[in-house]
Design a protein around this motif. Structure first.
Motif, short mmCIF file in Angstrom:
data_model
loop_
_atom_site.label_atom_id
_atom_site.label_comp_id
_atom_site.label_asym_id
_atom_site.label_seq_id
_atom_site.Cartn_x
_atom_site.Cartn_y
_atom_site.Cartn_z
N THR A 120 -10.87 -1.79 -0.53
CA THR A 120 -10.87 -0.41 -0.77
C THR A 120 -12.30 -0.30 -1.16
O THR A 120 -12.94 0.98 -0.82
CB THR A 120 -10.11 -0.05 -2.13
OG1 THR A 120 -10.34 -0.68 -3.05
CG2 THR A 120 -8.67 0.04 -1.50
N ARG A 149 -13.66 1.53 -6.45
CA ARG A 149 -12.13 2.15 -6.60
C ARG A 149 -11.36 1.05 -6.64
O ARG A 149 -10.79 0.35 -5.65
CB ARG A 149 -12.20 2.79 -5.09
CG ARG A 149 -11.14 4.10 -5.14
CD ARG A 149 -11.36 5.02 -3.84
NE ARG A 149 -10.85 4.32 -2.81
CZ ARG A 149 -9.54 4.51 -2.18
NH1 ARG A 149 -8.76 4.89 -3.20
NH2 ARG A 149 -9.24 3.71 -1.18
N THR A 175 -2.41 7.95 -15.30
CA THR A 175 -2.10 7.60 -14.05
C THR A 175 -0.61 8.10 -13.84
O THR A 175 0.04 8.19 -12.76
CB THR A 175 -2.02 5.98 -14.02
OG1 THR A 175 -0.91 5.56 -15.02
CG2 THR A 175 -3.35 5.52 -14.06
N PRO A 223 0.78 -0.94 0.03
CA PRO A 223 0.05 -0.10 -0.06
C PRO A 223 0.81 1.34 0.04
O PRO A 223 0.56 2.31 -0.55
CB PRO A 223 -0.89 -0.12 1.34
CG PRO A 223 -0.85 -1.47 1.62
CD PRO A 223 0.48 -2.15 1.09
N THR A 225 -7.39 0.94 -6.65
CA THR A 225 -6.05 1.65 -6.33
C THR A 225 -4.87 1.09 -7.46
O THR A 225 -4.98 -0.05 -8.11
CB THR A 225 -5.65 1.27 -4.75
OG1 THR A 225 -5.53 -0.10 -4.82
CG2 THR A 225 -6.82 1.88 -3.92
N HIS A 226 -3.82 1.79 -7.22
CA HIS A 226 -2.68 1.42 -8.03
C HIS A 226 -2.27 -0.23 -7.56
O HIS A 226 -1.95 -0.81 -8.48
CB HIS A 226 -1.55 2.28 -8.03
CG HIS A 226 -1.64 3.59 -8.45
ND1 HIS A 226 -1.23 4.00 -9.77
CD2 HIS A 226 -2.19 4.76 -8.08
CE1 HIS A 226 -1.43 4.98 -10.26
NE2 HIS A 226 -2.11 5.79 -9.18
N ARG A 261 -4.22 -2.39 -6.28
CA ARG A 261 -5.17 -3.45 -6.85
C ARG A 261 -5.05 -3.61 -8.45
O ARG A 261 -5.08 -4.85 -8.71
CB ARG A 261 -6.49 -2.98 -6.69
CG ARG A 261 -7.61 -3.88 -6.88
CD ARG A 261 -8.68 -4.15 -5.81
NE ARG A 261 -9.72 -5.13 -6.15
CZ ARG A 261 -9.27 -6.13 -5.91
NH1 ARG A 261 -8.22 -6.61 -5.40
NH2 ARG A 261 -10.34 -7.39 -5.92
N LYS A 272 -1.65 3.27 -2.67
CA LYS A 272 -2.99 2.93 -1.99
C LYS A 272 -3.82 4.29 -2.69
O LYS A 272 -5.02 4.27 -2.27
CB LYS A 272 -2.97 2.98 -0.65
CG LYS A 272 -2.41 4.37 0.10
CD LYS A 272 -2.76 4.08 1.50
CE LYS A 272 -2.10 5.20 2.66
NZ LYS A 272 -0.40 5.18 2.41
N ASP A 273 -3.30 5.09 -3.40
CA ASP A 273 -4.15 6.02 -4.17
C ASP A 273 -4.81 5.55 -5.37
O ASP A 273 -4.48 4.34 -5.79
CB ASP A 273 -3.12 7.11 -4.77
CG ASP A 273 -2.92 8.05 -3.65
OD1 ASP A 273 -3.32 8.63 -2.75
OD2 ASP A 273 -1.48 8.14 -3.27
N THR A 274 -6.08 6.08 -5.71
CA THR A 274 -6.96 5.54 -6.94
C THR A 274 -6.28 5.86 -8.14
O THR A 274 -5.84 6.92 -8.46
CB THR A 274 -8.17 6.29 -6.79
OG1 THR A 274 -8.82 6.31 -5.39
CG2 THR A 274 -9.17 5.76 -7.86
#
Length: 596
Positions: A416, A213, A104, A29, A215-216, A218, A194-196
């Motif tokens: 998330t 959502r 991104t 994360p 995240t990077h 995921r 952990k940012d979207t």
């Protein structure tokens, strides 16, 4: 099974598992390594190799990166900053992945909107994405125009094609944007995994879509996970006909190909007639499937090229056992990698050793290493069962329950959820096995056998109660699919007057071979009384979502009322078998005139 076979299976399972875990091990994360860094690393390694082929045009890894960089600089030029969102509302096309990949690079999230949406559902998705800009093409632009009045804020429309009125010309805007990478230190400073990165929308089979959502971290789990699980190599060419706005086609398949130096052969949409010629001509070695796509192929008459291919693996989810057999035995594909994963959740399973019909496996000796459990479930309450101590109870082998995933802080068990906090919390089950623990509810019913193989049974809400028994719609559909003349099946429960529970109804797409009287005998022979469809609806086509999931909500609302549909409807008269439903018969059934 002989001991030697068991050992071979175990070796295959452990090899697949270790390959996958090795690829996802370093995802964390708080890492500053993002999904765009993974893709940039692949570009640096495989620069000149073909990355994506679409409608006769191929771009290399380096060219794909250059397109992405233009979008990154375009976003900066529009004053878009970290944490803001751009909506992407287009069908599959060459630039699709490059657009969100580029965004991104500068910390901007992309909402991947189903290009088949129109009206209220489209407006809803644009509103909850909170995007101020929307990228469209000539095909989707009219749909966007139609909902402009329903949007909560002004959303600037950017068209990859001719423009009019207040639309902006994206082709022209991109020409003045640099194709060099934006400076990583300034563009991504302070952003962590952990940012979207993306918003991916649920398919809306039972209502309006929800925004999951992604995240990077995921996105990395999806892309790296499939780069490992498929064992894809530089020489692999992966055929993708699934929509790129969904995780299976847009992340899993793309990761398998692009993180390993392979190529993606992309089609705008699936076509059963073009499938084998495409796969053979393009020398594809894999393809990604979902749900009914393989059933469409199985229903096609024999094609001269259906065994002339080089497919060594097909991977995806929702492959029913009867079609699984067809893929291996008729089409002679090399192998099947079935997986399970909830877009918004923390549960993922892989069937590495190819046990037909299973969606994954958690062997007893590795149970503690997996965050997955299956707990007893009350179908009427639609909630897991709690024991005398207030905790949930795990199912025994062969018993059906809800699959849940333990929520932890590491990448694999992180949850998330959705853009909507209330919807996110609704999927969390607390105090499950001990005070204070939290688990993600998949909303899926499954069962596990003595060897740890896990089988999908049904979506919660699809399973219904009739005559005091739980009826799993997917199991009923499987039995019905075996009857001659049945091409497609959608099974659901409908209310009948004041009777308890719901009666089974099957919506069928059939060919000339179908015989209703013979069908009645078939269900009698192959199903217990409570599972036999009381009602049948014959449709020309079954409505599906963009990812081939059957929509049931409208069918359930229509029920067996002939006033609500022109489709032929039939009732299983206890004395006369299936008979056509008229308005008079409908009223009689509703009044309780028949002992069902």
């Amino acid at each position: 099974m002989r001991l030697s076979q068991k050992i071979r299976r175990e070796v295959r399972f452990l090899k697949g598992l270790s390959r996958t875990l090795k690829r996802v091990k370093s995802i964390a994360p708080d890492s500053v390594n993002l999904i765009c860094d993974d893709l940039e690393a692949a570009v640096d390694k495989y620069g000149d190799r073909p990355a994506i082929t679409f409608e006769g045009k191929t771009v290399s890894y380096a060219e794909l990166d250059a397109i992405a960089n233009r979008y990154a600089h375009w976003a900066k030029g529009q004053g878009l900053t970290r944490g803001q969102t751009v909506a992407l509302f287009m069908p599959n096309r060459l630039e699709y992945l490059a657009i969100w990949y580029g965004l991104t690079k500068v910390g901007v999230a992309t909402a991947l909107i189903n290009n088949q949406l129109t009206g209220a559902a489209l407006a809803h998705c644009l509103n909850i994405s909170q995007a101020l800009h929307c990228i469209v093409d000539p095909e989707t632009s009219p749909c966007f125009e139609d909902v402009k009045g329903q949007l909560e804020r002004h959303v600037q429309q950017w068209v990859l094609g001719p423009v009019h009125d207040d639309q902006r010309d994206l082709v022209k805007a991109l020409k003045s944007c640099s194709q060099l990478r934006p400076d990583r230190l300034t563009a991504r400073d302070g952003i962590t995994a952990k940012d979207t990165a993306l918003f991916i929308f649920t398919s809306g089979t039972t209502g309006l879509p929800k925004a999951a959502r992604i995240t990077h971290m995921r996105a990395q789990l999806y892309m790296r996970g499939f780069a490992g699980s498929t064992g894809a190599k530089e020489t692999d060419r992966i055929y993708v006909t699934l929509p790129l706005y969904h995780a299976t086609g847009g992340l899993c398949a793309m990761g398998a190909g692009l993180l390993n130096g392979g190529s993606i052969v992309l089609r705008k949409k699936f076509s059963a007639t073009h499938f084998w010629p495409d796969v053979v001509t393009e020398n594809c070695t894999m393809f990604v499937y979902i749900g009914e796509l393989c059933r469409y192929l199985a229903n096609q008459p024999e094609h001269e090229l259906e065994r002339a291919h080089k497919l060594r693996l097909i991977f995806g989810n929702g492959l029913r056992p009867d079609v699984w057999d067809t893929m291996l035995d008729r089409f002679k594909v090399g192998g099947v990698l079935e997986f399970y994963g909830a877009t918004e959740g923390n549960v993922s399973l892989f069937n590495f050793d190819g046990k037909r019909g299973a969606i994954g496996r958690v062997p007893g000796y590795l149970k503690k290493k997996f965050n997955i459990r299956i707990v007893k479930f009350d179908v009427e309450e639609e909630m897991p069962v709690r024991g005398a101590n207030g905790c949930c109870v795990e199912v025994a082998p062969g018993e059906v329950g809800e699959c849940i995933g333990h929520i932890g802080s590491d990448a694999r068990s992180n949850y998330t959820g959705y853009a909507d906090k209330a919807a996110t919390e609704k999927k969390v089950l607390r105090d499950v096995f001990e005070k204070g623990d939290a688990w993600f509810r998949t909303g899926d019913l499954m069962k596990i056998d003595g060897d740890g193989y896990i089988y999908f049974v049904d979506r919660i809400g699809d399973t219904f109660r009739w005559k005091g028994e739980n009826v799993a719609t997917s199991e009923v559909a499987e039995r019905i699919a075996g009857f001659p003349g049945v091409l497609e099946v959608n099974v659901y429960g409908v209310k009948v007057g004041d009777l308890d529970g719901k009666a089974g109804m099957a919506s069928l797409v059939t060919d000339d071979e179908f015989d209703l009287e013979g069908f009645g005998k078939h269900v009698d022979e192959h199903m217990p009384g409570y599972a036999r469809p009381v009602f049948v609806r014959l449709q020309k086509a079954i409505e599906t979502t963009g990812t081939f999931k059957y929509r049931k909500i409208d069918l359930v609302n229509d029920g067996f009322d002939p006033a609500k549909t022109k489709d032929p409807l039939y009732f299983r008269d206890p004395a006369n078998g299936y008979v056509k439903i008229t308005k008079a018969l409908h009223a009689k059934i509703e009044s309780g005139a028949f002992k069902l």
